[in-house]
Scaffold this motif. Structure first.
Motif, PDB file in Angstrom:
ATOM      1  N   THR A 233       0.803  -1.230   0.000  1.00 64.28           N
ATOM      2  CA  THR A 233       0.000   0.000   0.000  1.00 64.28           C
ATOM      3  C   THR A 233       0.833   1.276   0.000  1.00 64.28           C
ATOM      4  OG1 THR A 233      -0.229  -0.102   2.408  1.00 64.28           O
ATOM      5  CG2 THR A 233      -1.942  -1.151   1.101  1.00 64.28           C
ATOM      6  N   TRP A 234       2.108   1.192   0.399  1.00 64.45           N
ATOM      7  CA  TRP A 234       2.951   2.379   0.383  1.00 64.45           C
ATOM      8  C   TRP A 234       3.292   2.821  -1.038  1.00 64.45           C
ATOM      9  CZ3 TRP A 234       7.615   2.194  -2.107  1.00 64.45           C
ATOM     10  CH2 TRP A 234       8.133   0.918  -2.377  1.00 64.45           C
ATOM     11  N   LEU A 235       3.287   1.881  -1.991  1.00 65.93           N
ATOM     12  CA  LEU A 235       3.800   2.178  -3.328  1.00 65.93           C
ATOM     13  C   LEU A 235       2.945   3.184  -4.100  1.00 65.93           C
ATOM     14  CD1 LEU A 235       6.061   1.492  -5.361  1.00 65.93           C
ATOM     15  CD2 LEU A 235       4.570  -0.287  -6.270  1.00 65.93           C
ATOM     16  N   PRO A 236       1.612   3.002  -4.219  1.00 67.11           N
ATOM     17  CA  PRO A 236       0.826   4.011  -4.949  1.00 67.11           C
ATOM     18  C   PRO A 236       0.932   5.403  -4.345  1.00 67.11           C
ATOM     19  CG  PRO A 236      -0.452   1.996  -4.651  1.00 67.11           C
ATOM     20  CD  PRO A 236       0.769   1.860  -3.803  1.00 67.11           C
ATOM     21  N   ASP A 237       0.972   5.478  -3.013  1.00 65.57           N
ATOM     22  CA  ASP A 237       1.096   6.792  -2.365  1.00 65.57           C
ATOM     23  C   ASP A 237       2.446   7.427  -2.671  1.00 65.57           C
ATOM     24  OD1 ASP A 237      -1.433   6.848  -1.017  1.00 65.57           O
ATOM     25  OD2 ASP A 237      -0.651   5.380   0.385  1.00 65.57           O
ATOM     26  N   ALA A 238       3.508   6.626  -2.595  1.00 65.25           N
ATOM     27  CA  ALA A 238       4.846   7.165  -2.858  1.00 65.25           C
ATOM     28  C   ALA A 238       4.972   7.651  -4.293  1.00 65.25           C
ATOM     29  CB  ALA A 238       5.899   6.093  -2.563  1.00 65.25           C
ATOM     30  N   HIS A 239       4.478   6.865  -5.242  1.00 64.62           N
ATOM     31  CA  HIS A 239       4.579   7.247  -6.651  1.00 64.62           C
ATOM     32  C   HIS A 239       3.731   8.477  -6.972  1.00 64.62           C
ATOM     33  CE1 HIS A 239       7.269   4.555  -8.617  1.00 64.62           C
ATOM     34  NE2 HIS A 239       6.654   3.475  -8.223  1.00 64.62           N
ATOM     35  N   SER A 240       2.534   8.534  -6.417  1.00 62.95           N
ATOM     36  CA  SER A 240       1.642   9.644  -6.750  1.00 62.95           C
ATOM     37  C   SER A 240       2.166  10.975  -6.234  1.00 62.95           C
ATOM     38  CB  SER A 240       0.235   9.384  -6.197  1.00 62.95           C
ATOM     39  OG  SER A 240       0.255   9.313  -4.784  1.00 62.95           O
ATOM     40  N   GLU A 241       2.963  10.950  -5.164  1.00 60.00           N
ATOM     41  CA  GLU A 241       3.469  12.192  -4.579  1.00 60.00           C
ATOM     42  C   GLU A 241       4.912  12.500  -4.979  1.00 60.00           C
ATOM     43  OE1 GLU A 241       1.423  14.202  -3.090  1.00 60.00           O
ATOM     44  OE2 GLU A 241      -0.144  12.693  -3.322  1.00 60.00           O
ATOM     45  N   ALA A 242       5.686  11.491  -5.366  1.00 56.82           N
ATOM     46  CA  ALA A 242       7.079  11.716  -5.736  1.00 56.82           C
ATOM     47  C   ALA A 242       7.170  12.427  -7.081  1.00 56.82           C
ATOM     48  CB  ALA A 242       7.829  10.387  -5.803  1.00 56.82           C
ATOM     49  N   SER A 243       8.257  13.167  -7.291  1.00 51.98           N
ATOM     50  CA  SER A 243       8.494  13.778  -8.596  1.00 51.98           C
ATOM     51  C   SER A 243       8.858  12.685  -9.594  1.00 51.98           C
ATOM     52  CB  SER A 243       9.632  14.800  -8.499  1.00 51.98           C
ATOM     53  OG  SER A 243      10.835  14.162  -8.098  1.00 51.98           O
ATOM     54  N   ARG A 304      -0.792   6.720 -10.085  1.00 49.49           N
ATOM     55  CA  ARG A 304      -1.327   5.628  -9.271  1.00 49.49           C
ATOM     56  C   ARG A 304      -1.700   4.437 -10.155  1.00 49.49           C
ATOM     57  NH1 ARG A 304      -2.398   7.179  -3.875  1.00 49.49           N
ATOM     58  NH2 ARG A 304      -3.553   5.241  -3.568  1.00 49.49           N
ATOM     59  N   ARG A 305      -2.171   4.708 -11.358  1.00 46.07           N
ATOM     60  CA  ARG A 305      -2.467   3.604 -12.276  1.00 46.07           C
ATOM     61  C   ARG A 305      -1.185   2.887 -12.672  1.00 46.07           C
ATOM     62  NH1 ARG A 305      -6.832   3.288 -17.130  1.00 46.07           N
ATOM     63  NH2 ARG A 305      -8.101   3.650 -15.277  1.00 46.07           N
ATOM     64  N   LEU A 306      -0.148   3.650 -12.940  1.00 46.42           N
ATOM     65  CA  LEU A 306       1.130   3.039 -13.291  1.00 46.42           C
ATOM     66  C   LEU A 306       1.717   2.284 -12.101  1.00 46.42           C
ATOM     67  CD1 LEU A 306       2.747   5.931 -15.377  1.00 46.42           C
ATOM     68  CD2 LEU A 306       1.668   3.842 -16.235  1.00 46.42           C
ATOM     69  N   ALA A 307       1.509   2.792 -10.887  1.00 42.18           N
ATOM     70  CA  ALA A 307       1.993   2.095  -9.691  1.00 42.18           C
ATOM     71  C   ALA A 307       1.282   0.759  -9.515  1.00 42.18           C
ATOM     72  CB  ALA A 307       1.798   2.977  -8.459  1.00 42.18           C
ATOM     73  N   SER A 308      -0.031   0.738  -9.738  1.00 44.49           N
ATOM     74  CA  SER A 308      -0.777  -0.521  -9.663  1.00 44.49           C
ATOM     75  C   SER A 308      -0.308  -1.490 -10.731  1.00 44.49           C
ATOM     76  CB  SER A 308      -2.278  -0.250  -9.814  1.00 44.49           C
ATOM     77  OG  SER A 308      -2.770   0.546  -8.758  1.00 44.49           O
ATOM     78  N   SER A 309       0.037  -0.952 -11.891  1.00 44.27           N
ATOM     79  CA  SER A 309       0.582  -1.789 -12.957  1.00 44.27           C
ATOM     80  C   SER A 309       1.904  -2.418 -12.525  1.00 44.27           C
ATOM     81  CB  SER A 309       0.788  -0.948 -14.221  1.00 44.27           C
ATOM     82  OG  SER A 309       1.401  -1.709 -15.242  1.00 44.27           O
ATOM     83  N   SER A 310       2.730  -1.673 -11.807  1.00 44.19           N
ATOM     84  CA  SER A 310       4.002  -2.216 -11.311  1.00 44.19           C
ATOM     85  C   SER A 310       3.768  -3.359 -10.336  1.00 44.19           C
ATOM     86  CB  SER A 310       4.815  -1.106 -10.635  1.00 44.19           C
ATOM     87  OG  SER A 310       5.268  -0.154 -11.569  1.00 44.19           O
ATOM     88  N   ILE A 311       2.771  -3.214  -9.469  1.00 45.19           N
ATOM     89  CA  ILE A 311       2.436  -4.293  -8.536  1.00 45.19           C
ATOM     90  C   ILE A 311       2.082  -5.558  -9.304  1.00 45.19           C
ATOM     91  CG2 ILE A 311       0.774  -5.035  -6.783  1.00 45.19           C
ATOM     92  CD1 ILE A 311       0.577  -2.071  -5.933  1.00 45.19           C
ATOM     93  N   SER A 312       1.292  -5.389 -10.350  1.00 43.08           N
ATOM     94  CA  SER A 312       0.887  -6.532 -11.171  1.00 43.08           C
ATOM     95  C   SER A 312       2.091  -7.176 -11.856  1.00 43.08           C
ATOM     96  CB  SER A 312      -0.142  -6.092 -12.209  1.00 43.08           C
ATOM     97  OG  SER A 312      -0.551  -7.176 -13.019  1.00 43.08           O
ATOM     98  N   HIS A 313       2.946  -6.377 -12.458  1.00 46.50           N
ATOM     99  CA  HIS A 313       4.076  -6.926 -13.205  1.00 46.50           C
ATOM    100  C   HIS A 313       5.104  -7.600 -12.300  1.00 46.50           C
ATOM    101  CE1 HIS A 313       2.553  -4.353 -16.499  1.00 46.50           C
ATOM    102  NE2 HIS A 313       3.107  -5.266 -17.255  1.00 46.50           N
ATOM    103  N   MET A 314       5.290  -7.089 -11.095  1.00 47.65           N
ATOM    104  CA  MET A 314       6.252  -7.711 -10.192  1.00 47.65           C
ATOM    105  C   MET A 314       5.739  -9.048  -9.663  1.00 47.65           C
ATOM    106  SD  MET A 314       8.827  -5.823 -10.428  1.00 47.65           S
ATOM    107  CE  MET A 314       9.885  -6.547  -9.187  1.00 47.65           C
TER     108      MET A 314
END
Length: 529
Positions: A233-243, A304-314
């Motif tokens: 759950t940390w990943l979508p939040d980190a990606h959405s806020e990070a540059s 956040r969509r791309l972050a969810s995609s990363s979860i799927s691919h990993m």
């Protein structure tokens, strides 16, 4: 074992760190000198990585090479012990490429530029240290070192909820990393000799109970970084806020540390426990694949969509690691490298789109295709790679994993059919949510975006160059996979073979136990009816 006079690995770890420490000495009023200096250091280090490996690393050996070992703190057994093999070497090259491009992508940073580039260079050094460390405590130090720059980079240069995202990131990853230290020290102290050397830890004969406990600890630590559901759950939040540049490193390199740790520690050191946990890993991998794909549908925020995609691919990495086959292991390794390039490209392009529209909400971006054809073409190419289009690296890696699990003799036919079917569902969902993303972002309603002065400004030469540097190897690997597989196939085959070698032992022990039980039962007098 191979040793060389010049300590290349020490140099490529030390150069960014020393360069970062020298930043306060640079006279700079507007940040341009610091920016140029950081880029020069990154380019020099990447050139040193490529040159050092080309001069001293031999493909297909299946041993640790470029070995460097110095007593650092002998009082506690800590040594500056570095080496690379086919599993770590490609990840070091990937780290050098993406870290260098992330600094080039940070060209417009004007808020505290000295601190910003200092942190990127320290992060660059820590990444290489994680993949090259051969001492358990040194590995842990490097693992912890890379957490601090990411936390600060998100908390200062992130979005509106940056403090929440940064705090969540550091809590998840720092607390989980304690399990690396606890599990590692338990293995180091076991037996007659104390050692922190990772290779020597793999040579010890541990009782199965200790292996299982240590494996569980490592799985939590590396599972958070990968990330594995439900520690994601940390990943979508980190990606959405990070540059965007920070997201490039986060998705392109840091997630791969989790997969690398699973191979290096869970598989190589604890093969018997890996046999026990493999069905769980495959199940968690499939959950990642399907959950990440469905979660991506519900995300209206582009990153956040791309972050969810990363979860799927990993999730495919977990399936490949637990397949017990050479092909599955090769696919898992290729998936990490492929996803590193693809995710870095997609997150960078999301930053390009954000600069033009000042929003990450996809329904507020629309109408970009005709006004920004180069951005559209690059975004489409990266998306095609992510959905595993034939001719791109994602197709080769995911196909290898599918074939690897299908050919595995360690699981029943029913189990394999279920796994392949569910993973196939995730594979089918991927083009749907990625193509719908392209449609909304580039052909949706324009709304407020047209009122922005930067809207319609197409990708500039620097932005095109960064993206092309990532897409070219994606296509190259897709068309000619041996370009990269030859660098690690001997090592992944060796790891898979070692785990498979433990399979008959476990089965034989179970059979022996069953025969003993049957003998005991036969000794009991039969009760007459």
């Amino acid at each position: 074992m191979f040793t060389y006079d010049f300590p290349y690995l020490t140099a490529i770890i030390a150069l960014p760190l020393i360069g970062a420490l020298a930043i306060p000495l640079i006279p700079d009023k507007y940040g341009k000198n610091t920016r140029n200096y950081a880029l020069i250091i990154a380019l020099l280090n990447f050139a040193l990585i490529v040159y050092g490996i080309s001069q001293t690393y031999t493909m297909g050996i299946g041993e640790y090479q470029m070995v460097e070992s110095y007593d650092w703190l002998p009082q506690i057994g800590l040594s500056w012990s570095l080496a690379v093999d086919g599993i770590s070497m490609p990840l070091i090259v990937l780290s050098g490429l993406i870290s260098t491009l992330s600094i080039l992508a940070s060209w417009k940073v004007d808020n505290k530029p000295r601190l910003y580039y200092f942190l990127l260079l320290v992060l660059y050094s820590a990444q290489i240290g994680v993949f090259a460390a051969q001492d358990l405590l040194l590995f842990f130090i490097m693992w912890e070192l890379e957490l601090v720059p990411v936390y600060i980079l998100i908390s200062i240069w992130g979005g509106k909820k940056r403090l929440y995202a940064a705090t969540k990131f550091i809590l998840y990853t720092a607390l989980a990393s304690i399990f690396i230290l606890v599990s590692g020290l338990a293995l180091a102290f076991y037996g007659d000799t104390f050692t922190l050397n990772i290779t020597e830890l793999g040579l010890k004969d541990y009782p199965l109970a200790l292996e299982v406990l240590a494996y569980a600890g490592f799985l939590i630590a590396f599972g958070v970084k990968l990330p594995i559901f439900p520690f994601h759950t940390w990943l979508p939040d980190a990606h959405s806020e990070a540059s965007a540049p920070v997201s490039m490193v986060l998705a392109g390199v840091l997630l791969k540390m989790g997969g690398y740790g699973l191979i290096r520690f869970n598989m190589e050191i604890l093969p018997d426990a890996h046999i026990k946990f493999a069905p769980i890993l495959i199940t968690l991998g499939v959950v990642n694949i399907v959950y990440g794909a469905f979660s991506a549908f519900g995300q209206t925020n582009l990153k956040r969509r791309l972050a969810s995609s990363s979860i799927s691919h990993m999730g495919f990495v977990l399936v490949g690691i637990a397949s017990f086959t050479d092909l599955g292991m090769n696919g898992a390794m290729l998936q990490m490298l492929s996803h590193g390039l693809i995710a870095a490209a997609l997150f960078y392009l999301s930053g390009v789109a954000y600069e033009r529209t000042h929003t990450l909400m996809m329904d507020e971006m629309g109408g970009m295709a005709k006004l920004m054809p180069k951005t559209f073409a690059l975004f489409t190419a990266a998306s095609m790679a992510s959905l595993a289009l034939p001719g791109m690296s994602g197709f080769v890696s995911e196909l290898s994993i599918f074939l690897g699990i299908a050919q595995s003799d360690a699981y029943s036919s029913t189990f394999k059919v279920v796994i392949v079917f569910l993973a196939g569902v995730g594979l089918i969902l991927t083009p749907i949510y990625l193509l719908s993303m392209l449609r909304v972002v580039f052909y949706g309603k324009k709304e407020n975006a047209l009122q922005l002065p930067s809207f319609g400004v197409d990708a500039k030469p620097r932005e095109v160059f960064i993206t092309v540097c990532l897409i070219l190897p994606i296509i190259g690997i897709g068309l000619y996979p041996k370009l990269i597989t030859t660098t690690y196939d001997v090592d992944t085959v060796e790891v898979a073979s070692r785990v498979r070698a433990s399979l008959p032992v476990i089965v034989e022990n179970h059979v022996t136990a069953l025969r003993v039980a049957e003998a005991d039962l036969s000794a009991i007098p039969q009760i007459e009816r």
